[in-house]
Design a protein around this motif. Structure first.
Motif, PDB file in Angstrom:
ATOM      1  N   GLY A 173      51.798  26.445  43.886  1.00 28.23           N
ATOM      2  CA  GLY A 173      51.058  25.368  44.539  1.00 28.23           C
ATOM      3  C   GLY A 173      50.449  25.770  45.862  1.00 28.23           C
ATOM      4  O   GLY A 173      49.288  25.444  46.157  1.00 28.23           O
ATOM      5  N   LEU A 174      51.205  26.467  46.680  1.00 23.31           N
ATOM      6  CA  LEU A 174      50.695  26.913  47.973  1.00 23.31           C
ATOM      7  C   LEU A 174      49.538  27.889  47.792  1.00 23.31           C
ATOM      8  O   LEU A 174      48.487  27.761  48.429  1.00 23.31           O
ATOM      9  N   TYR A 175      49.734  28.876  46.919  1.00 27.31           N
ATOM     10  CA  TYR A 175      48.685  29.869  46.666  1.00 27.31           C
ATOM     11  C   TYR A 175      47.421  29.183  46.134  1.00 27.31           C
ATOM     12  O   TYR A 175      46.302  29.446  46.610  1.00 27.31           O
ATOM     13  N   TYR A 176      47.597  28.300  45.157  1.00 25.30           N
ATOM     14  CA  TYR A 176      46.454  27.619  44.553  1.00 25.30           C
ATOM     15  C   TYR A 176      45.707  26.777  45.588  1.00 25.30           C
ATOM     16  O   TYR A 176      44.473  26.831  45.688  1.00 25.30           O
ATOM     17  N   THR A 177      46.453  26.005  46.360  1.00 29.39           N
ATOM     18  CA  THR A 177      45.832  25.119  47.339  1.00 29.39           C
ATOM     19  C   THR A 177      45.054  25.895  48.400  1.00 29.39           C
ATOM     20  O   THR A 177      43.919  25.540  48.754  1.00 29.39           O
ATOM     21  N   LEU A 178      45.655  26.966  48.904  1.00 27.68           N
ATOM     22  CA  LEU A 178      44.995  27.737  49.961  1.00 27.68           C
ATOM     23  C   LEU A 178      43.745  28.444  49.440  1.00 27.68           C
ATOM     24  O   LEU A 178      42.703  28.449  50.097  1.00 27.68           O
ATOM     25  N   THR A 179      43.845  29.055  48.271  1.00 20.03           N
ATOM     26  CA  THR A 179      42.680  29.763  47.743  1.00 20.03           C
ATOM     27  C   THR A 179      41.574  28.785  47.345  1.00 20.03           C
ATOM     28  O   THR A 179      40.390  29.089  47.518  1.00 20.03           O
ATOM     29  N   GLN A 180      41.947  27.619  46.841  1.00 24.05           N
ATOM     30  CA  GLN A 180      40.949  26.605  46.519  1.00 24.05           C
ATOM     31  C   GLN A 180      40.264  26.069  47.778  1.00 24.05           C
ATOM     32  O   GLN A 180      39.132  25.590  47.722  1.00 24.05           O
ATOM     33  N   SER A 181      40.962  26.160  48.905  1.00 22.23           N
ATOM     34  CA  SER A 181      40.392  25.707  50.182  1.00 22.23           C
ATOM     35  C   SER A 181      39.553  26.796  50.847  1.00 22.23           C
ATOM     36  O   SER A 181      39.048  26.586  51.949  1.00 22.23           O
ATOM     37  N   GLY A 182      39.424  27.938  50.193  1.00 20.52           N
ATOM     38  CA  GLY A 182      38.572  29.000  50.712  1.00 20.52           C
ATOM     39  C   GLY A 182      39.295  30.110  51.436  1.00 20.52           C
ATOM     40  O   GLY A 182      38.658  31.070  51.904  1.00 20.52           O
ATOM     41  N   TYR A 183      40.603  30.022  51.554  1.00 26.40           N
ATOM     42  CA  TYR A 183      41.360  31.080  52.213  1.00 26.40           C
ATOM     43  C   TYR A 183      41.557  32.248  51.247  1.00 26.40           C
ATOM     44  O   TYR A 183      41.756  32.056  50.050  1.00 26.40           O
ATOM     45  N   LYS A 184      41.515  33.454  51.801  1.00 27.79           N
ATOM     46  CA  LYS A 184      41.609  34.664  50.985  1.00 27.79           C
ATOM     47  C   LYS A 184      43.003  35.263  51.076  1.00 27.79           C
ATOM     48  O   LYS A 184      43.566  35.395  52.161  1.00 27.79           O
ATOM     49  N   SER A 185      43.546  35.645  49.922  1.00 28.38           N
ATOM     50  CA  SER A 185      44.868  36.261  49.880  1.00 28.38           C
ATOM     51  C   SER A 185      44.758  37.780  49.849  1.00 28.38           C
ATOM     52  O   SER A 185      43.719  38.343  49.485  1.00 28.38           O
ATOM     53  N   GLY A 186      45.843  38.439  50.226  1.00 22.54           N
ATOM     54  CA  GLY A 186      45.924  39.894  50.163  1.00 22.54           C
ATOM     55  C   GLY A 186      47.314  40.298  49.717  1.00 22.54           C
ATOM     56  O   GLY A 186      48.226  39.476  49.643  1.00 22.54           O
ATOM     57  N   VAL A 187      47.478  41.569  49.423  1.00 24.85           N
ATOM     58  CA  VAL A 187      48.783  42.049  48.972  1.00 24.85           C
ATOM     59  C   VAL A 187      48.945  43.503  49.386  1.00 24.85           C
ATOM     60  O   VAL A 187      47.988  44.276  49.357  1.00 24.85           O
ATOM     61  N   TYR A 188      50.160  43.854  49.795  1.00 28.78           N
ATOM     62  CA  TYR A 188      50.445  45.225  50.204  1.00 28.78           C
ATOM     63  C   TYR A 188      50.413  46.161  49.004  1.00 28.78           C
ATOM     64  O   TYR A 188      49.858  47.255  49.060  1.00 28.78           O
ATOM     65  N   THR A 189      51.026  45.758  47.903  1.00 31.28           N
ATOM     66  CA  THR A 189      50.969  46.521  46.666  1.00 31.28           C
ATOM     67  C   THR A 189      51.038  45.549  45.507  1.00 31.28           C
ATOM     68  O   THR A 189      51.426  44.393  45.672  1.00 31.28           O
ATOM     69  N   TYR A 190      50.654  46.025  44.343  1.00 27.48           N
ATOM     70  CA  TYR A 190      50.730  45.204  43.141  1.00 27.48           C
ATOM     71  C   TYR A 190      51.530  45.965  42.101  1.00 27.48           C
ATOM     72  O   TYR A 190      51.146  47.062  41.683  1.00 27.48           O
ATOM     73  N   SER A 191      52.665  45.397  41.685  1.00 27.39           N
ATOM     74  CA  SER A 191      53.566  46.077  40.756  1.00 27.39           C
ATOM     75  C   SER A 191      53.196  45.871  39.291  1.00 27.39           C
ATOM     76  O   SER A 191      54.017  46.106  38.402  1.00 27.39           O
ATOM     77  N   ASN A 192      51.979  45.397  39.072  1.00 26.44           N
ATOM     78  CA  ASN A 192      51.426  45.286  37.717  1.00 26.44           C
ATOM     79  C   ASN A 192      52.280  44.405  36.805  1.00 26.44           C
ATOM     80  O   ASN A 192      52.373  44.625  35.604  1.00 26.44           O
ATOM     81  N   GLY A 193      52.909  43.403  37.393  1.00 26.79           N
ATOM     82  CA  GLY A 193      53.665  42.443  36.598  1.00 26.79           C
ATOM     83  C   GLY A 193      55.102  42.820  36.322  1.00 26.79           C
ATOM     84  O   GLY A 193      55.814  42.075  35.655  1.00 26.79           O
ATOM     85  N   TYR A 194      55.557  43.958  36.848  1.00 25.38           N
ATOM     86  CA  TYR A 194      56.951  44.339  36.650  1.00 25.38           C
ATOM     87  C   TYR A 194      57.856  43.569  37.605  1.00 25.38           C
ATOM     88  O   TYR A 194      57.466  43.256  38.734  1.00 25.38           O
ATOM     89  N   PHE A 195      59.068  43.292  37.168  1.00 23.47           N
ATOM     90  CA  PHE A 195      60.074  42.628  37.979  1.00 23.47           C
ATOM     91  C   PHE A 195      60.785  43.658  38.852  1.00 23.47           C
ATOM     92  O   PHE A 195      61.322  44.638  38.322  1.00 23.47           O
ATOM     93  N   SER A 196      60.895  43.432  40.133  1.00 21.45           N
ATOM     94  CA  SER A 196      61.790  44.258  40.935  1.00 21.45           C
ATOM     95  C   SER A 196      63.237  43.954  40.571  1.00 21.45           C
ATOM     96  O   SER A 196      64.105  44.813  40.710  1.00 21.45           O
TER      97      SER A 196
END
Length: 381
Positions: A173-196
């Motif tokens: 919900g937080l991610y969806y709401t912020l991105t829909q409001s025009g805010y841009k997200s970023g990420v340090y790395t992307y684990s390609n869907g694997y679980f830590s």
């Protein structure tokens, strides 16, 4: 740069283990101010440790999980005006071991990233995408505008009661709401869907995720060979004091990890590919279904169901509630004020979104069959 951190601590017995002290000591190095929140209790020795690193220690009832703790601090302790005084807000909890590189290095890496908020890792699932919220940073206008404050006040404070709420409101919900409001997200790395929590070696060796989720050590996730492979690498590379992990794991999970001789090489072990499940539908698919059906139920009460209800709350013209199977024992009578009913109680010809995982969707398909008024998250042919 004025950076505030909020760190949430929870331990059933109120014990502050050494891995927690290491984590907050490293976090403190990149902050101007640190508020530590205790969800529940902390013993006297632990309280002294936390006070050593915190500018303010806030001990509260364990209500709302870590999401509720963050919301309590942001809304009730800080307030909107004080939040605007910071350039960055860091939210972090104690659900992982690490970091395996310094937070300073991580922040330096993200310094030139053009984004309004970022985390260490994320999940990509169309409208169910989110930053994994064991660590997240919010910047600039997101704090100054009051948008972040408003979201925590309106959608998290007093509304998160269990993990499914936290997933739907605090992550998706937080991610969806912020991105829909025009805010841009970023990420340090992307684990390609694997679980830590399932494949920490893949996440670390292949995708450079600098943490190890504690849930790896619960019964259904634990793999002894993966554990030793990663522990030995951390130890021999002088990357992290593995005894911090060993002590906590023995106390919490009852696993006594004995060190084995390091073989001198690092390799990914052969193992089944376990990733986050990705429903085979898109936002537009659901939006199209919702636009054609006015009175609508959502089948399910978990992560997918609650996330769908939140994301499409302004699109569903008449949301009638959530459906659970007749066999499911549940004390829930409502979710967020919407009724929860048994499958046998659903009125005939109702429009239904089946927001369940693949396995449970197959079970529901055998009961409901296929119809134009039933929408499944998966291709069940």
């Amino acid at each position: 740069m004025k950076r505030l951190g909020i760190f949430v601590f929870y331990d059933k017995y109120g014990t502050v283990d050494e891995y927690v002290e290491y984590l907050i000591a490293e976090l403190k190095k990149v902050l101007n101010e640190l508020i530590i929140v205790v969800n529940g209790e902390v013993d006297k020795e632990g309280e002294l440790i936390l006070r050593k690193y915190s500018d303010q220690l806030y001990i509260r009832k364990n209500i709302g999980l870590d999401a509720g703790a963050y919301a309590d601090v942001i809304v009730n302790l800080l307030g909107r005006d004080k939040l605007t005084q910071y350039d960055e807000l860091v939210l972090c909890n104690d659900t992982f071991y690490g970091p395996f590189i310094s937070f300073a290095e991580i922040f330096d890496s993200m310094a030139n990233e053009r984004c309004d908020f970022w985390g260490l890792d994320c999940i990509k699932r169309d409208f169910l995408s989110y930053i994994i919220m064991y660590f997240c940073v919010f910047r600039g206008d997101l704090l100054k505008s009051g948008d972040l404050f408003n979201y925590f006040r309106d959608n998290i404070l007093f509304k998160v009661n269990e993990m499914a709420d936290a997933f739907a409101l605090f992550q998706v919900g937080l991610y969806y709401t912020l991105t829909q409001s025009g805010y841009k997200s970023g990420v340090y790395t992307y684990s390609n869907g694997y679980f830590s929590k399932r494949s920490p070696d893949i996440c670390f060796f292949k995708y450079n995720l600098p943490i190890w989720k504690k849930k790896f050590f619960v019964k259904d996730n634990y793999n002894e060979e993966i554990c030793h492979n990663l522990l030995d690498y951390l130890e021999m590379g002088n990357i992290y004091k593995v005894n911090l992990i060993q002590k906590n794991v023995k106390r919490i999970y009852g696993i006594d990890i004995a060190q084995k001789e390091y073989c001198g090489e690092t390799k990914l072990l052969d193992q089944p590919e376990v990733k986050y499940s990705v429903p085979q539908i898109t936002y537009d698919d659901i939006d199209n279904f919702v636009s054609k059906n006015t009175q609508l139920y959502i089948y399910g009460g978990g992560n997918f169901a609650r996330s769908t209800a939140f994301v499409f709350s302004d699109k569903i013209k008449n949301f009638c509630g959530f459906i659970v199977s007749d066999e499911k024992q549940s004390s829930l009578t409502d979710i967020w004020g919407y009724p929860v009913i048994k499958a046998s109680q659903v009125p005939p010809n109702s429009s239904i979104i089946v927001a369940l995982n693949f396995e449970h969707s197959v079970e529901v398909l055998s009961q409901l069959g296929r119809d134009a008024n039933i929408f499944y998250f998966w291709n069940l042919d």
